[in-house]
Structures are given as C-alpha cells and as structure tokens.
Design a protein around this motif. Structure first.
Motif, mmCIF file in Angstrom:
data_model
loop_
_atom_site.group_PDB
_atom_site.id
_atom_site.type_symbol
_atom_site.label_atom_id
_atom_site.label_comp_id
_atom_site.label_asym_id
_atom_site.label_seq_id
_atom_site.Cartn_x
_atom_site.Cartn_y
_atom_site.Cartn_z
ATOM 1 N N GLU A 8 1.331 9.490 6.085
ATOM 2 C CA GLU A 8 1.077 10.181 4.822
ATOM 3 C C GLU A 8 -0.361 10.040 4.332
ATOM 4 O OE1 GLU A 8 4.723 10.060 2.052
ATOM 5 O OE2 GLU A 8 4.827 8.235 3.269
ATOM 6 N N LEU A 9 -1.108 9.094 4.916
ATOM 7 C CA LEU A 9 -2.496 8.877 4.524
ATOM 8 C C LEU A 9 -3.384 9.180 5.732
ATOM 9 C CD1 LEU A 9 -2.048 5.485 2.606
ATOM 10 C CD2 LEU A 9 -1.969 7.820 1.682
ATOM 11 N N PRO A 10 -3.994 10.353 5.773
ATOM 12 C CA PRO A 10 -4.771 10.776 6.945
ATOM 13 C C PRO A 10 -5.799 9.741 7.398
ATOM 14 C CG PRO A 10 -4.601 12.557 5.361
ATOM 15 C CD PRO A 10 -4.040 11.339 4.698
ATOM 16 N N GLY A 11 -5.737 9.408 8.687
ATOM 17 C CA GLY A 11 -6.687 8.472 9.275
ATOM 18 C C GLY A 11 -6.401 7.011 8.984
ATOM 19 N N CYS A 12 -5.308 6.721 8.308
ATOM 20 C CA CYS A 12 -4.980 5.343 7.933
ATOM 21 C C CYS A 12 -4.200 4.678 9.067
ATOM 22 C CB CYS A 12 -4.165 5.336 6.635
ATOM 23 S SG CYS A 12 -3.919 3.694 5.953
ATOM 24 N N MET A 13 -4.882 3.773 9.778
ATOM 25 C CA MET A 13 -4.293 3.067 10.914
ATOM 26 C C MET A 13 -4.834 1.641 10.951
ATOM 27 S SD MET A 13 -4.852 5.856 13.910
ATOM 28 C CE MET A 13 -3.698 5.136 15.057
ATOM 29 N N ALA A 14 -4.076 0.773 11.584
ATOM 30 C CA ALA A 14 -4.515 -0.603 11.803
ATOM 31 C C ALA A 14 -3.927 -1.065 13.121
ATOM 32 C CB ALA A 14 -4.037 -1.499 10.662
ATOM 33 N N ASP A 15 -4.379 -2.213 13.580
ATOM 34 C CA ASP A 15 -3.814 -2.767 14.807
ATOM 35 C C ASP A 15 -3.724 -4.278 14.683
ATOM 36 O OD1 ASP A 15 -6.393 -3.680 15.091
ATOM 37 O OD2 ASP A 15 -6.760 -2.723 16.998
ATOM 38 N N GLY A 16 -3.124 -4.882 15.692
ATOM 39 C CA GLY A 16 -3.008 -6.328 15.727
ATOM 40 C C GLY A 16 -2.377 -6.775 17.023
ATOM 41 N N PRO A 17 -2.621 -8.019 17.417
ATOM 42 C CA PRO A 17 -2.058 -8.530 18.663
ATOM 43 C C PRO A 17 -0.546 -8.749 18.602
ATOM 44 C CG PRO A 17 -3.254 -10.257 17.509
ATOM 45 C CD PRO A 17 -3.490 -8.979 16.756
ATOM 46 N N THR A 18 -0.007 -8.851 17.386
ATOM 47 C CA THR A 18 1.436 -8.988 17.213
ATOM 48 C C THR A 18 1.924 -7.930 16.232
ATOM 49 O OG1 THR A 18 1.358 -10.475 15.304
ATOM 50 C CG2 THR A 18 1.273 -11.506 17.502
ATOM 51 N N TYR A 19 3.217 -7.690 16.255
ATOM 52 C CA TYR A 19 3.839 -6.722 15.348
ATOM 53 C C TYR A 19 3.544 -7.098 13.898
ATOM 54 C CZ TYR A 19 7.607 -3.761 13.487
ATOM 55 O OH TYR A 19 8.327 -2.818 12.814
ATOM 56 N N ARG A 20 3.740 -8.366 13.566
ATOM 57 C CA ARG A 20 3.533 -8.826 12.190
ATOM 58 C C ARG A 20 2.078 -8.690 11.748
ATOM 59 N NH1 ARG A 20 7.888 -12.119 9.958
ATOM 60 N NH2 ARG A 20 9.514 -12.264 11.528
ATOM 61 N N GLU A 21 1.149 -8.999 12.652
ATOM 62 C CA GLU A 21 -0.262 -8.870 12.292
ATOM 63 C C GLU A 21 -0.642 -7.410 12.094
ATOM 64 O OE1 GLU A 21 -3.258 -11.462 14.169
ATOM 65 O OE2 GLU A 21 -1.542 -12.406 15.157
ATOM 66 N N ALA A 22 -0.114 -6.520 12.923
ATOM 67 C CA ALA A 22 -0.389 -5.095 12.755
ATOM 68 C C ALA A 22 0.147 -4.616 11.404
ATOM 69 C CB ALA A 22 0.226 -4.292 13.890
ATOM 70 N N LEU A 23 1.340 -5.066 11.024
ATOM 71 C CA LEU A 23 1.924 -4.695 9.742
ATOM 72 C C LEU A 23 1.075 -5.233 8.587
ATOM 73 C CD1 LEU A 23 4.154 -3.426 8.058
ATOM 74 C CD2 LEU A 23 5.470 -5.538 8.357
ATOM 75 N N GLY A 24 0.676 -6.487 8.664
ATOM 76 C CA GLY A 24 -0.165 -7.078 7.618
ATOM 77 C C GLY A 24 -1.501 -6.357 7.497
ATOM 78 N N ASN A 25 -2.104 -6.029 8.635
ATOM 79 C CA ASN A 25 -3.373 -5.308 8.622
ATOM 80 C C ASN A 25 -3.190 -3.908 8.030
ATOM 81 O OD1 ASN A 25 -4.636 -7.500 9.786
ATOM 82 N ND2 ASN A 25 -4.522 -6.684 11.855
ATOM 83 N N ALA A 26 -2.060 -3.275 8.315
ATOM 84 C CA ALA A 26 -1.786 -1.944 7.759
ATOM 85 C C ALA A 26 -1.684 -2.010 6.239
ATOM 86 C CB ALA A 26 -0.505 -1.375 8.353
ATOM 87 N N GLU A 27 -1.074 -3.054 5.719
ATOM 88 C CA GLU A 27 -0.962 -3.189 4.266
ATOM 89 C C GLU A 27 -2.336 -3.309 3.625
ATOM 90 O OE1 GLU A 27 1.756 -6.454 3.913
ATOM 91 O OE2 GLU A 27 3.503 -5.163 4.200
ATOM 92 N N VAL A 28 -3.232 -4.040 4.260
ATOM 93 C CA VAL A 28 -4.607 -4.172 3.759
ATOM 94 C C VAL A 28 -5.313 -2.814 3.801
ATOM 95 C CG1 VAL A 28 -6.879 -5.188 4.234
ATOM 96 C CG2 VAL A 28 -4.821 -6.602 4.381
ATOM 97 N N ILE A 29 -5.183 -2.120 4.916
ATOM 98 C CA ILE A 29 -5.857 -0.837 5.095
ATOM 99 C C ILE A 29 -5.309 0.213 4.127
ATOM 100 C CG2 ILE A 29 -6.207 1.070 6.732
ATOM 101 C CD1 ILE A 29 -7.962 -1.459 7.176
ATOM 102 N N ILE A 30 -4.020 0.188 3.829
ATOM 103 C CA ILE A 30 -3.451 1.122 2.844
ATOM 104 C C ILE A 30 -4.113 0.908 1.491
ATOM 105 C CG2 ILE A 30 -1.378 1.679 1.500
ATOM 106 C CD1 ILE A 30 0.218 1.153 4.121
ATOM 107 N N ARG A 31 -4.223 -0.340 1.076
ATOM 108 C CA ARG A 31 -4.870 -0.633 -0.213
ATOM 109 C C ARG A 31 -6.321 -0.138 -0.216
ATOM 110 N NH1 ARG A 31 -2.008 -5.414 0.753
ATOM 111 N NH2 ARG A 31 -0.211 -5.614 -0.601
ATOM 112 N N GLU A 32 -7.037 -0.411 0.873
ATOM 113 C CA GLU A 32 -8.432 0.022 0.967
ATOM 114 C C GLU A 32 -8.543 1.548 1.000
ATOM 115 O OE1 GLU A 32 -10.085 -2.075 4.315
ATOM 116 O OE2 GLU A 32 -10.085 -3.979 3.218
#
Length: 70
Positions: free
Chosen positions: A24-48
C-alpha cells in the motif's frame, strides 16, 4: 504509532535475505537476515515512509488491511 499496513514477507535467494514489502506504500520495502528482523525493519521503514510523505505534503494511503492481491 501502531502499524496497520499489510506486510508481505518472503525469502529472496538472490539477496539471501527475507524481504518485507508494504504494497500500500509505493517503494516501501525492507530486508533482514531473519523473518523477525525483516519485520522489525519494515516497521521502521513504514514510519519513515509516512514521515517523509508528511514532510513533502504527499497523501498517505489509509491502511486497507488484508489485500486480495499484491
């Protein structure tokens, strides 16, 4: 801020990491070495993403919940 946007997480062989996309947010993506880290990084990127859109005076899509397609 509570995150209400759908996040799709998948493993990328090419990147050797989990990728978290927010359709729903164009270009909003994150990654991480684990599922949980990718999810946590996505939450940060959504806020940003939202903060940047606000600073630029752009509209912010309302979260629709689960999408029928991504």
């Amino acid at each position: 801020m509570e995150i209400k946007y759908e996040i799709i997480i998948f493993w990328s062989e090419e990147d050797e990491a989990f990728i978290a996309e927010v359709p729903e947010l164009p270009g909003c993506m994150a990654d991480g070495p684990t599922y949980r880290e990718a999810l946590g990084n996505a939450e940060v990127i959504i806020r940003e993403w939202i903060e940047t859109a606000q600073e630029l005076g752009r509209s912010i899509p309302e979260p629709k919940g689960r999408l029928l397609f991504a």
